[in-house]
Design a protein around this motif. Structure first.
Motif, mmCIF file in Angstrom:
data_model
loop_
_atom_site.group_PDB
_atom_site.id
_atom_site.type_symbol
_atom_site.label_atom_id
_atom_site.label_comp_id
_atom_site.label_asym_id
_atom_site.label_seq_id
_atom_site.Cartn_x
_atom_site.Cartn_y
_atom_site.Cartn_z
ATOM 1 N N GLY A 51 1.778 -3.326 21.705
ATOM 2 C CA GLY A 51 2.634 -2.305 22.295
ATOM 3 C C GLY A 51 1.870 -1.226 23.042
ATOM 4 O O GLY A 51 2.156 -0.047 22.892
ATOM 5 N N GLY A 52 0.861 -1.626 23.828
ATOM 6 C CA GLY A 52 0.137 -0.646 24.632
ATOM 7 C C GLY A 52 -1.012 0.024 23.913
ATOM 8 O O GLY A 52 -1.750 0.806 24.488
ATOM 9 N N ILE A 53 -1.173 -0.259 22.616
ATOM 10 C CA ILE A 53 -2.296 0.324 21.879
ATOM 11 C C ILE A 53 -3.336 -0.760 21.672
ATOM 12 O O ILE A 53 -3.026 -1.831 21.143
ATOM 13 N N THR A 54 -4.565 -0.486 22.104
ATOM 14 C CA THR A 54 -5.622 -1.474 21.951
ATOM 15 C C THR A 54 -6.423 -1.175 20.694
ATOM 16 O O THR A 54 -6.886 -0.054 20.488
ATOM 17 N N LEU A 55 -6.528 -2.204 19.864
ATOM 18 C CA LEU A 55 -7.364 -2.094 18.670
ATOM 19 C C LEU A 55 -8.644 -2.874 18.942
ATOM 20 O O LEU A 55 -8.586 -4.059 19.243
ATOM 21 N N THR A 56 -9.796 -2.216 18.835
ATOM 22 C CA THR A 56 -11.030 -2.962 19.042
ATOM 23 C C THR A 56 -11.280 -3.849 17.834
ATOM 24 O O THR A 56 -10.768 -3.606 16.735
ATOM 25 N N GLY A 57 -12.103 -4.883 18.048
ATOM 26 C CA GLY A 57 -12.441 -5.775 16.947
ATOM 27 C C GLY A 57 -13.092 -5.016 15.811
ATOM 28 O O GLY A 57 -12.829 -5.273 14.632
ATOM 29 N N GLU A 58 -13.932 -4.028 16.196
ATOM 30 C CA GLU A 58 -14.618 -3.228 15.174
ATOM 31 C C GLU A 58 -13.625 -2.506 14.270
ATOM 32 O O GLU A 58 -13.768 -2.490 13.055
ATOM 33 N N SER A 59 -12.594 -1.911 14.912
ATOM 34 C CA SER A 59 -11.597 -1.179 14.105
ATOM 35 C C SER A 59 -10.902 -2.107 13.131
ATOM 36 O O SER A 59 -10.739 -1.781 11.956
ATOM 37 N N ILE A 60 -10.494 -3.281 13.649
ATOM 38 C CA ILE A 60 -9.752 -4.211 12.788
ATOM 39 C C ILE A 60 -10.605 -4.597 11.584
ATOM 40 O O ILE A 60 -10.160 -4.515 10.432
ATOM 41 N N VAL A 61 -11.842 -5.002 11.866
ATOM 42 C CA VAL A 61 -12.701 -5.446 10.766
ATOM 43 C C VAL A 61 -12.991 -4.288 9.810
ATOM 44 O O VAL A 61 -12.937 -4.458 8.588
ATOM 45 N N THR A 62 -13.293 -3.090 10.372
ATOM 46 C CA THR A 62 -13.598 -1.951 9.510
ATOM 47 C C THR A 62 -12.446 -1.658 8.562
ATOM 48 O O THR A 62 -12.639 -1.523 7.349
ATOM 49 N N LEU A 63 -11.231 -1.588 9.128
ATOM 50 C CA LEU A 63 -10.081 -1.276 8.278
ATOM 51 C C LEU A 63 -9.854 -2.366 7.240
ATOM 52 O O LEU A 63 -9.664 -2.080 6.059
ATOM 53 N N GLY A 64 -9.942 -3.630 7.707
ATOM 54 C CA GLY A 64 -9.719 -4.741 6.782
ATOM 55 C C GLY A 64 -10.731 -4.733 5.651
ATOM 56 O O GLY A 64 -10.360 -4.797 4.468
ATOM 57 N N VAL A 65 -12.000 -4.635 6.020
ATOM 58 C CA VAL A 65 -13.062 -4.668 5.011
ATOM 59 C C VAL A 65 -12.896 -3.520 4.024
ATOM 60 O O VAL A 65 -13.005 -3.701 2.806
ATOM 61 N N THR A 66 -12.602 -2.331 4.546
ATOM 62 C CA THR A 66 -12.469 -1.175 3.663
ATOM 63 C C THR A 66 -11.336 -1.368 2.671
ATOM 64 O O THR A 66 -11.499 -1.117 1.473
ATOM 65 N N ILE A 67 -10.182 -1.844 3.173
ATOM 66 C CA ILE A 67 -9.042 -2.034 2.264
ATOM 67 C C ILE A 67 -9.390 -3.039 1.175
ATOM 68 O O ILE A 67 -9.182 -2.790 -0.018
ATOM 69 N N VAL A 68 -10.003 -4.183 1.588
ATOM 70 C CA VAL A 68 -10.353 -5.214 0.603
ATOM 71 C C VAL A 68 -11.331 -4.659 -0.430
ATOM 72 O O VAL A 68 -11.140 -4.828 -1.645
ATOM 73 N N ILE A 69 -12.354 -3.952 0.056
ATOM 74 C CA ILE A 69 -13.370 -3.432 -0.871
ATOM 75 C C ILE A 69 -12.752 -2.445 -1.844
ATOM 76 O O ILE A 69 -13.040 -2.466 -3.052
ATOM 77 N N MET A 70 -11.863 -1.595 -1.336
ATOM 78 C CA MET A 70 -11.272 -0.601 -2.231
ATOM 79 C C MET A 70 -10.428 -1.249 -3.313
ATOM 80 O O MET A 70 -10.502 -0.867 -4.479
ATOM 81 N N ILE A 71 -9.649 -2.253 -2.918
ATOM 82 C CA ILE A 71 -8.825 -2.940 -3.925
ATOM 83 C C ILE A 71 -9.721 -3.601 -4.973
ATOM 84 O O ILE A 71 -9.521 -3.449 -6.185
ATOM 85 N N LEU A 72 -10.773 -4.293 -4.483
ATOM 86 C CA LEU A 72 -11.681 -4.963 -5.416
ATOM 87 C C LEU A 72 -12.343 -3.949 -6.349
ATOM 88 O O LEU A 72 -12.479 -4.185 -7.554
ATOM 89 N N LEU A 73 -12.725 -2.806 -5.782
ATOM 90 C CA LEU A 73 -13.429 -1.803 -6.591
ATOM 91 C C LEU A 73 -12.523 -1.245 -7.679
ATOM 92 O O LEU A 73 -12.935 -1.120 -8.847
ATOM 93 N N VAL A 74 -11.278 -0.947 -7.298
ATOM 94 C CA VAL A 74 -10.354 -0.406 -8.290
ATOM 95 C C VAL A 74 -10.115 -1.434 -9.388
ATOM 96 O O VAL A 74 -10.130 -1.106 -10.586
ATOM 97 N N LEU A 75 -9.940 -2.724 -8.979
ATOM 98 C CA LEU A 75 -9.749 -3.770 -9.986
ATOM 99 C C LEU A 75 -10.978 -3.870 -10.879
ATOM 100 O O LEU A 75 -10.867 -3.964 -12.101
ATOM 101 N N PHE A 76 -12.164 -3.838 -10.246
ATOM 102 C CA PHE A 76 -13.409 -3.972 -11.005
ATOM 103 C C PHE A 76 -13.529 -2.866 -12.048
ATOM 104 O O PHE A 76 -13.833 -3.122 -13.211
#
Lengths: 291, 320
Positions: A132-157
Motif C-alpha cells: 500500500g505505498g509503504i516500502t519495507l526494506t529486507g533489513e527491516s523485515i528480517v530485523t523485526l522478524g528475528v527480534t520477535i522470534v528471539i523475544m518469544i524464545l527468551l521469555v519461554l526459556f
C-alpha cells in the motif's frame, strides 16, 4: 505515509536497542552490575562478520553463526577473567572494571583494524516489499522478524526451563538460590553467554542496516541501549523490550520531525522525565528499603 | 587544637615549596617543553578529581556527568571574556566566578530531581544530563556549535592554576572536616541512620553536589583560557569517565589520592607517547589490573596486616 515509514524505521532501530538492552538488563538482574563493555561486544560481532565475509569468504549465514560463537565465548571469558574475581567488591569497582574492559576491546580493535570505518556488506538478502505505498526494506523485515522470534524464545526459556527459572531465582535472591542448590557461578556465566549471544545478533542486524563498522561503533548504541534498559526498568526483561522499542521510535521520529542533532538530547530527556515520575523505570519493581 | 595548626602550617609550607620548585623549573626552562605544557592540564584534572571525589567518594553517589558541569562553566566563563571588553585583571576573576556559579546553578537544577534517585539510576541520569548539555551546546549559535568557541584569550598561567588548585583542595578538605562534611560522610555510610539522627539528607546531598559542580565549572573556565578554544566534543561521556577513573584509582574519599592519581593519569599518556599505538591498550590493562589487584582478598589481607603492624607501632610510640 512518511510517518508510517519513519515509525517502521523506529521499530527497526528499536528492535536492535531492545536486543542490546536485554543483555544489559539480564546481567544487571543477576550479577547486579552494569556491564559497560556490552556495547563493544556488538562491535566485535560486527568486525567478525566483516572479516568472515570479506577475508574468509564465508557465506552470510556461516559468518553470522561464527560471530555468534565468537561473541558468546568472548562474553563468558570476560566474565571469568575480569568480573568473577570481583563478586564481593563494591559496585563502583565492578563498574570501573567494565569500563576498562570496554576500553580494552576498543583499543584492541583499533590496533587490528585501524580507526577508519570499514564497509560491511549486508548479511541479509531479502527483497524489499511494498504494501500500500509503504516500502519495507529486507533489513527491516528480517530485523523485526528475528527480534520477535528471539523475544518469544527468551521469555519461554526464562519461564519454562529449569535453567531459566534458576536465573530468575538468582536475580530474586542470590543467597536463597544458592541454598536451594542452584549453581550461582554457572548461572551468571550462562547469563553472560546469552547476553553476548543477543549482542551478536544485534551486531549482525546493526551492520546490515547501517553498513559500516569502526572501533567505536558499539559505544553510542551501547549507551542508548543502556538507557533503554533503565527506561523500561533495569532488571526486567519485558521492560528492556518495551524500553528499546520506545527509544527507537522516539529517536527516529524526532530525527524526522524535530532535529537530527537534537535527537540524542530528546532521547535522554525522555529518560529523565520517565525516571522523575517512575523512579524505577516503566516496568521496574519498586524496592522498599528496610532497616 | 594546636596539633591541627602545626599541620596546616606544614601543608602550607609544602605547597609553597612545590610552587617555588615548579615555577623555577618552568621559568628557567629546566622542565622539558612536553612537561611544562602539562602543568596546567594536571592542575585542571586535580580540580576535577578532587571535586568529583566529594560526590563519589564522600557522599557515595555515583555521578557520570562531571564533564557536563565542566562544559557549562567553561562556556559561560569563556563567553563572558570573549564578549566583554574589560581589563584582564577584572574580567578573568569574574569569568572564573561566573563559570563556577553557572555550573553551581546547573548543579541545583539537575541535583533536585536527580538526587531523588539512587545508585545506578542516578549514574544514568547524570550521564543523560551530560549528553543533553553537550547536544544543546552543539545546537546553539552563540556557542559556535560543533566547530567550537574560538578567540578566547589565553590568560590561564601556572600561578593562577596553582592558586585555583590550592583553593579547591583547601575548601573541600575543610568542608569534609567540618560538621557539614561529617554529615555528608554519615549519609554515605548509612542513609537511614543519618536521617534518624536528624541530618537533612536532601540538603547535604545537594550541598555536596553543588560544591562539586562549582569547582568543575571553575576548572572548565581555566581549561578554556588555557587552550583558547572550546569544543563541545571534548566534554563527552569519556571525559566524565576519565575523571571518575582518577577518583577511583586515587582511592574514594582520599583527597591526597585524587591529587596523586590526577598527576599520574595526566602524565602517563605523555610518557607513553612513544608507544602511541599501544597507549590506550596499556591504559585499559592497567585499569583492569588495578581493580583486580585492589579487591583480591589475599592482597587486601596482606595490606591489612602491614597496616595493623604500622598502627601498632604508632600507638606504642604515642603511649610512650
Amino acid at each position: 505515509m512518511v510517518i508510517i515509514e519513519q515509525f517502521i524505521n523506529g521499530l527497526n532501530l528499536g528492535s536492535i536497542y531492545a536486543l542490546m538492552a536485554l543483555g544489559y538488563t539480564m546481567v544487571y538482574g543477576i550479577a547486579k552490575m552494569l556491564n559497560f563493555a556490552h556495547g563493544d561486544i556488538i562491535m566485535v560481532g560486527a568486525y567478525t562478520i566483516s572479516v568472515a565475509t570479506t577475508n574468509l569468504g564465508l557465506s552470510p549465514i556461516l559468518s553470522v553463526l561464527l560471530s555468534m560463537l565468537v561473541c558468546t565465548v568472548l562474553g563468558v571469558v570476560i566474565e571469568k577473567v575480569a568480573y568473577k574475581p570481583l563478586r564481593m567488591a563494591s559496585p563502583l569497582t565492578v563498574l570501573i572494571t567494565a569500563i576498562g574492559v570496554s576500553y580494552l576491546l576498543q583499543s584492541v580493535a583499533l590496533l587490528i583494524f585501524g580507526s577508519k570505518s570499514q564497509r560491511v556488506a549486508s548479511v541479509i538478502n531479502v527483497a524489499p516489499v511494498t504494501i500500500g505505498g509503504i516500502t519495507l526494506t529486507g533489513e527491516s523485515i528480517v530485523t523485526l522478524g528475528v527480534t520477535i522470534v528471539i523475544m518469544i524464545l527468551l521469555v519461554l526459556f526464562i519461564n519454562k526451563t529449569k535453567v531459566g527459572k534458576a536465573m530468575l531465582a538468582v536475580s530474586e535472591d542470590r543467597g536463597a538460590a544458592e541454598l536451594m542448590g542452584i549453581n550461582v557461578n554457572n548461572t551468571i556465566s550462562l547469563t553472560f553467554a546469552i547476553g553476548s549471544f543477543l549482542a551478536a545478533v544485534a551486531g549482525a542486524l546493526f551492520v546490515s542496516s547501517y553498513g559500516f563498522v569502526d572501533p567505536y561503533t558499539g559505544a553510542l548504541p551501547g549507551i542508548k541501549a543502556f538507557v533503554a534498559a533503565v527506561l523500561g526498568g533495569i532488571g526486567s526483561v519485558p521492560g528492556a523490550m518495551l524500553g528499546g522499542i520506545l527509544l527507537g521510535i522516539i529517536e527516529s521520529l524526532s530525527k524526522a520531525y524535530i532535529s537530527t542533532q537534537l535527537s540524542d538530547a530528546i532521547v535522554f530527556g525522555v529518560l529523565i522525565l520517565v525516571l522523575l515520575f517512575k523512579p524505577s523505570g516503566l516496568l521496574g519493581k519498586q524496592r522498599v528499603t528496610k532497616v | 587544637m594546636k596539633k591541627i595548626k602545626t599541620k596546616t602550617i606544614i601543608w602550607l609550607i609544602i605547597a609553597v615549596v612545590i610552587y617555588a620548585v615548579l615555577f623555577y623549573l618552568d621559568a628557567t626552562g629546566k622542565l622539558s617543553r612536553q612537561f611544562s605544557r602539562l602543568l596546567i592540564p594536571v592542575g585542571i584534572n586535580i580540580m576535577l578529581a578532587v571535586s568529583l571525589n566529594l560526590t563519589v567518594g564522600f557522599l557515595g553517589e555515583l555521578t557520570l556527568g562531571h564533564a557536563g558541569f565542566m562544559s557549562v562553566g567553561a562556556y559561560s566563563g569563556c563567553m563572558f571574556t570573549v564578549f566583554m571588553d574589560l581589563p584582564v585583571y577584572i574580567e578573568f576573576p569574574l569569568a572564573l566566578l561566573i563559570g563556577g556559579l553557572v555550573a553551581a546553578i546547573f548543579g541545583v537544577i539537575i541535583g533536585v530531581p536527580a538526587l531523588r534517585l539512587k545508585g545506578d539510576y542516578l549514574a544514568i541520569v547524570t550521564l543523560a544530563f551530560g549528553e543533553i548539555i553537550k547536544s544543546v551546546i552543539i545546537n546553539m549559535d552563540i556557542t559556535g556549535g560543533s566547530a567550537g568557541l574560538k578567540g578566547i584569550e589565553k590568560t590561564t598561567n601556572f600561578t593562577v592554576m596553582f592558586v585555583a588548585v590550592l583553593v579547591t583542595i583547601i575548601v573541600i578538605a575543610n568542608l569534609i572536616n567540618s560538621r557539614h562534611g561529617r554529615a555528608i560522610c554519615a549519609i554515605r555510610d548509612n542513609v537511614i541512620a543519618a536521617e534518624a539522627v536528624g541530618i537533612n539528607v536532601v540538603y547535604y546531598k545537594l550541598l555536596a553536589f553543588v560544591v562539586a559542580a562549582f569547582f568543575a565549572g571553575v576548572a572548565g573556565v581555566l581549561y578554556g583560557h588555557n587552550l583558547g578554544i572550546l569544543k563541545p566534543a571534548t566534554f563527552d561521556f569519556n571525559k566524565s569517565i576519565e575523571i571518575l577513573v582518577i577518583v577511583v584509582l586515587g582511592g574514594m574519599g582520599s583527597i591526597t589520592g585524587s591529587v596523586v592519581a590526577a598527576i599520574i593519569i595526566t602524565v602517563l599518556p605523555e610518557v607513553l607517547r612513544g608507544l602511541d599505538d599501544y597507549r590506550m591498550l596499556i591504559y585499559a590493562v592497567v585499569l583492569i589490573a588495578m581493580m583486580l589487584i585492589n579487591s583480591n582478598p589475599r592482597i587486601s589481607a596482606f595490606r591489612k596486616r602491614i597496616e595493623s603492624k604500622f598502627n601498632l607501632k604508632k600507638n606504642m610510640k604515642e603511649a610512650e
